[in-house]
Design an enzyme around this catalytic site. Structure first.
Site, PDB file in Angstrom:
ATOM      1  N   ILE A  84       0.862  -1.183   0.000  1.00  0.00           N
ATOM      2  CA  ILE A  84       0.000   0.000   0.000  1.00  0.00           C
ATOM      3  C   ILE A  84       0.896   1.229   0.000  1.00  0.00           C
ATOM      4  O   ILE A  84       1.534   1.549   1.006  1.00  0.00           O
ATOM      5  CB  ILE A  84      -0.937   0.029   1.223  1.00  0.00           C
ATOM      6  CG1 ILE A  84      -1.757  -1.253   1.300  1.00  0.00           C
ATOM      7  CG2 ILE A  84      -1.864   1.247   1.158  1.00  0.00           C
ATOM      8  CD1 ILE A  84      -2.611  -1.369   2.549  1.00  0.00           C
ATOM      9  N   THR A 136      12.420  27.180 -21.649  1.00  0.00           N
ATOM     10  CA  THR A 136      11.987  26.967 -20.269  1.00  0.00           C
ATOM     11  C   THR A 136      11.670  25.493 -20.036  1.00  0.00           C
ATOM     12  O   THR A 136      12.094  24.896 -19.038  1.00  0.00           O
ATOM     13  CB  THR A 136      10.763  27.831 -19.940  1.00  0.00           C
ATOM     14  OG1 THR A 136      11.134  29.207 -20.042  1.00  0.00           O
ATOM     15  CG2 THR A 136      10.270  27.566 -18.527  1.00  0.00           C
ATOM     16  N   TYR A 194      19.468   2.056  13.049  1.00  0.00           N
ATOM     17  CA  TYR A 194      18.865   3.380  12.908  1.00  0.00           C
ATOM     18  C   TYR A 194      18.672   3.981  14.300  1.00  0.00           C
ATOM     19  O   TYR A 194      18.190   3.301  15.215  1.00  0.00           O
ATOM     20  CB  TYR A 194      17.512   3.219  12.220  1.00  0.00           C
ATOM     21  CG  TYR A 194      17.072   4.351  11.318  1.00  0.00           C
ATOM     22  CD1 TYR A 194      17.884   4.823  10.306  1.00  0.00           C
ATOM     23  CD2 TYR A 194      15.792   4.915  11.459  1.00  0.00           C
ATOM     24  CE1 TYR A 194      17.456   5.831   9.457  1.00  0.00           C
ATOM     25  CE2 TYR A 194      15.350   5.925  10.615  1.00  0.00           C
ATOM     26  CZ  TYR A 194      16.191   6.386   9.619  1.00  0.00           C
ATOM     27  OH  TYR A 194      15.762   7.380   8.781  1.00  0.00           O
ATOM     28  N   ASN A 235       1.821   5.455  -1.276  1.00  0.00           N
ATOM     29  CA  ASN A 235       1.241   6.776  -1.068  1.00  0.00           C
ATOM     30  C   ASN A 235       0.114   7.071  -2.044  1.00  0.00           C
ATOM     31  O   ASN A 235      -0.834   7.783  -1.714  1.00  0.00           O
ATOM     32  CB  ASN A 235       2.326   7.858  -1.204  1.00  0.00           C
ATOM     33  CG  ASN A 235       3.303   7.833  -0.053  1.00  0.00           C
ATOM     34  OD1 ASN A 235       2.918   7.971   1.094  1.00  0.00           O
ATOM     35  ND2 ASN A 235       4.576   7.637  -0.345  1.00  0.00           N
ATOM     36  N   THR A 236       0.215   6.535  -3.246  1.00  0.00           N
ATOM     37  CA  THR A 236      -0.771   6.850  -4.276  1.00  0.00           C
ATOM     38  C   THR A 236      -1.529   5.638  -4.792  1.00  0.00           C
ATOM     39  O   THR A 236      -2.703   5.732  -5.121  1.00  0.00           O
ATOM     40  CB  THR A 236      -0.106   7.560  -5.473  1.00  0.00           C
ATOM     41  OG1 THR A 236       0.942   6.722  -5.988  1.00  0.00           O
ATOM     42  CG2 THR A 236       0.484   8.893  -5.043  1.00  0.00           C
ATOM     43  N   LYS A 237      -0.870   4.489  -4.875  1.00  0.00           N
ATOM     44  CA  LYS A 237      -1.502   3.298  -5.456  1.00  0.00           C
ATOM     45  C   LYS A 237      -1.252   2.069  -4.599  1.00  0.00           C
ATOM     46  O   LYS A 237      -0.419   2.086  -3.687  1.00  0.00           O
ATOM     47  CB  LYS A 237      -0.964   3.046  -6.877  1.00  0.00           C
ATOM     48  CG  LYS A 237      -1.319   4.123  -7.887  1.00  0.00           C
ATOM     49  CD  LYS A 237      -0.784   3.774  -9.271  1.00  0.00           C
ATOM     50  CE  LYS A 237      -1.054   4.894 -10.281  1.00  0.00           C
ATOM     51  NZ  LYS A 237      -2.496   5.037 -10.555  1.00  0.00           N
ATOM     52  N   ASP A 296       8.194   0.149   4.658  1.00  0.00           N
ATOM     53  CA  ASP A 296       8.585  -0.172   3.285  1.00  0.00           C
ATOM     54  C   ASP A 296      10.102  -0.211   3.142  1.00  0.00           C
ATOM     55  O   ASP A 296      10.652  -1.074   2.442  1.00  0.00           O
ATOM     56  CB  ASP A 296       7.973   0.834   2.305  1.00  0.00           C
ATOM     57  CG  ASP A 296       8.370   2.275   2.606  1.00  0.00           C
ATOM     58  OD1 ASP A 296       8.548   2.618   3.794  1.00  0.00           O
ATOM     59  OD2 ASP A 296       8.474   3.077   1.656  1.00  0.00           O
ATOM     60  N   ARG A 297      10.800   0.698   3.817  1.00  0.00           N
ATOM     61  CA  ARG A 297      12.259   0.710   3.769  1.00  0.00           C
ATOM     62  C   ARG A 297      12.840  -0.534   4.453  1.00  0.00           C
ATOM     63  O   ARG A 297      13.839  -1.098   3.997  1.00  0.00           O
ATOM     64  CB  ARG A 297      12.807   1.984   4.425  1.00  0.00           C
ATOM     65  CG  ARG A 297      12.398   3.267   3.704  1.00  0.00           C
ATOM     66  CD  ARG A 297      12.909   4.511   4.418  1.00  0.00           C
ATOM     67  NE  ARG A 297      14.365   4.591   4.360  1.00  0.00           N
ATOM     68  CZ  ARG A 297      15.071   5.498   5.038  1.00  0.00           C
ATOM     69  NH1 ARG A 297      14.453   6.362   5.829  1.00  0.00           N
ATOM     70  NH2 ARG A 297      16.387   5.529   4.923  1.00  0.00           N
ATOM     71  N   ASP A 309      14.867   3.321  -3.869  1.00  0.00           N
ATOM     72  CA  ASP A 309      13.443   3.179  -4.203  1.00  0.00           C
ATOM     73  C   ASP A 309      12.952   4.515  -4.747  1.00  0.00           C
ATOM     74  O   ASP A 309      12.723   5.463  -3.994  1.00  0.00           O
ATOM     75  CB  ASP A 309      12.645   2.772  -2.961  1.00  0.00           C
ATOM     76  CG  ASP A 309      11.179   2.501  -3.266  1.00  0.00           C
ATOM     77  OD1 ASP A 309      10.801   2.487  -4.462  1.00  0.00           O
ATOM     78  OD2 ASP A 309      10.404   2.306  -2.316  1.00  0.00           O
TER      79      ASP A 309
END
Length: 244
Positions: free
Chosen positions: A7, A172, A87, A9-11, A96-97, A117
């Site tokens: 799951i 531009t 960490y 952020n967007t899809k 996810d990481r 990623d």
């Protein structure tokens, strides 16, 4: 058969695996969840389990829907990962990481590994040959760079990733493409150079939505695999079964 679900952020991305073989991949919007999940299980009646990771919202709702069809394992910070987490703020490290780091350990044993990623943001995750997760970096993804230049200026247009013909933009639009794409590539190559200098025999894995777009532009030797997170979920599930 196993269904892996990411799951984002967007899809939502999902894949059906039979042992290590990816049988079919699905990508869909969150508002399509109920319909798509039903279709997946209709097409693959032998799915016996689901493993899921999430950085997005609506996780509980999606898990509840999946549980109608099969038992669901949700990856969280308490999951048993095949590395030692160094960490300094482990509770803030994205699941996810952690999944990507685990996938790198399981697929590339006894090596120094750097996972890139390239999605909404680009994340860099490093696990050394002793399976110590040391951290990495987070920076804006490719489309986010275009969005930022448009949203935080008065006149710059909103563009979408396109290969610049040269590093010298003569308009531009071409200047925006040069800055966004070339800047992104130079950043990645710079990070790889730094890691390679300090860690011998570095294995670099590139994944995420922009992996294929970037792979053609990077000079470094990398493993480009847009399905690496889904494959890592599958490998984590096998790892869990072996170690329970």
């Amino acid at each position: 058969m196993l269904l892996t679900v990411d799951i984002g952020n967007t899809k939502i991305k999902a894949a059906v695996f039979e042992v290590n073989a990816l049988k079919e991949k699905f990508v869909f919007e969150k508002n399509e969840t109920e319909k798509k999940i039903k279709k997946i299980f209709e097409q693959h009646e032998k799915i016996a389990s689901v493993i899921l990771s999430s950085v997005g919202n609506r996780e509980k709702e999606i898990v509840s829907e999946l549980k109608k069809y099969a038992p669901v394992t949700v990856i969280d910070h308490e999951f048993s990962f095949p590395f030692i987490n160094k960490y300094t703020t482990p509770a803030t490290l994205g699941v996810d990481r952690m999944v990507l780091a685990a996938g790198a350990v399981l697929q590339f044993p006894d090596q120094n590994r750097l996972v890139l990623d390239a999605g909404t943001c680009i994340t860099y995750d490093f696990v050394d040959r002793n399976n110590h997760y040391l951290g990495g970096a987070i920076s804006p993804g490719l489309q986010m760079r275009y969005d930022a230049m448009h949203n935080f200026t008065a006149k710059l247009p909103l563009l979408y990733p396109e290969t610049p013909s040269t590093y010298i933009g003569d308009s531009t639009n071409s200047s925006l493409h040069s800055g966004a794409v070339n800047g992104f590539v130079y950043e990645i190559e710079g990070f790889i150079k730094e890691y390679s200098r300090d860690y011998e025999d570095l294995t670099v894995i590139l994944t995420g939505g922009d992996a294929e777009f970037l792979a053609k532009r990077l000079k470094n030797t990398i493993f480009a695999n847009s399905n690496f997170l889904l494959e890592s979920l599958n490998n984590l599930y096998i790892y869990k079964i072996k170690n329970d």
